[in-house]
Design a protein around this motif. Structure first.
Motif, short mmCIF file in Angstrom:
data_model
loop_
_atom_site.label_atom_id
_atom_site.label_comp_id
_atom_site.label_asym_id
_atom_site.label_seq_id
_atom_site.Cartn_x
_atom_site.Cartn_y
_atom_site.Cartn_z
N ASN A 19 0.86 -1.37 -0.15
CA ASN A 19 -0.03 0.00 0.06
C ASN A 19 0.90 1.17 0.19
O ASN A 19 0.68 2.10 -0.59
CB ASN A 19 -1.07 -0.02 1.38
N TRP A 20 1.97 1.25 0.76
CA TRP A 20 2.74 2.39 0.85
C TRP A 20 3.51 2.74 -0.66
O TRP A 20 3.48 3.81 -1.00
CB TRP A 20 3.81 2.18 1.94
N SER B 256 2.55 1.54 -3.29
CA SER B 256 1.87 2.17 -4.65
C SER B 256 1.58 3.53 -4.49
O SER B 256 1.06 4.05 -5.46
CB SER B 256 0.65 1.06 -4.38
N THR B 257 1.98 4.26 -3.46
CA THR B 257 1.59 5.93 -3.49
C THR B 257 3.18 6.42 -3.83
O THR B 257 2.63 7.68 -4.20
CB THR B 257 1.16 6.21 -2.15
N TRP B 258 3.99 5.72 -3.94
CA TRP B 258 5.09 6.41 -4.61
C TRP B 258 4.88 7.24 -5.50
O TRP B 258 4.37 6.74 -6.68
CB TRP B 258 6.25 5.55 -4.54
N THR C 117 3.07 9.85 -6.26
CA THR C 117 1.79 10.47 -6.39
C THR C 117 1.68 11.52 -5.48
O THR C 117 2.51 11.74 -4.71
CB THR C 117 0.77 9.32 -6.20
N ASP C 118 0.73 12.36 -5.67
CA ASP C 118 0.66 13.49 -4.78
C ASP C 118 -0.03 13.07 -3.60
O ASP C 118 0.13 13.75 -2.47
CB ASP C 118 -0.78 14.33 -5.51
N GLU C 119 -0.34 11.80 -3.33
CA GLU C 119 -0.93 11.32 -1.94
C GLU C 119 0.27 10.20 -1.33
O GLU C 119 -0.26 9.40 -0.87
CB GLU C 119 -2.27 10.53 -2.30
N GLU C 120 1.47 10.49 -1.92
CA GLU C 120 2.42 9.48 -1.29
C GLU C 120 2.31 9.40 0.38
O GLU C 120 2.44 10.66 1.03
CB GLU C 120 3.82 10.12 -1.56
N LEU C 121 2.26 8.34 0.76
CA LEU C 121 2.30 8.19 2.27
C LEU C 121 3.46 7.74 2.87
O LEU C 121 4.65 7.39 2.24
CB LEU C 121 1.57 6.72 2.39
#
Length: 92
Positions: free
Chosen positions: A74-75, A77-79, A81-85
């Motif tokens: 999940n973490w 998959s956000t790399w 992106t604007d919603e990077e966790l």
């Protein structure tokens, strides 16, 4: 400082090294040194990874702290992106 080392090759491998050396316009000596250098570097990296894995396993055994594969996926998959966790926190 380089020092001479003896190396015995079977005729087939020696011929293959010589053929590759001719194609690459290098000496057989250069081909063999480069092959050994690359092998040693690769194996050193593998050994470092193995040691890090063993250390991580020991730490997990001692503390029980971990992150699940799903949390990591999940973490990751956000790399980019604007919603990077932020990285997931270790837990028991």
């Amino acid at each position: 400082m380089a020092s001479p080392t003896s190396l015995k090759l079977d005729d087939d491998l020696k011929g293959r090294v010589q053929q590759l050396a001719e194609i690459r316009r290098r000496s057989s000596h250069w081909i063999m040194r480069e092959a050994i250098r690359q092998y040693v570097e690769r194996e050193e990296k593998r050994e470092t990874l193995r040691q890090e894995t063993l250390n991580a396993w020991d730490e997990f055994q001692a503390t029980g702290l971990h992150v699940t594969a799903e949390e990591v996926e999940n973490w990751l998959s956000t790399w980019g992106t604007d919603e990077e966790l932020p990285a997931p926190e270790c837990h028991k």
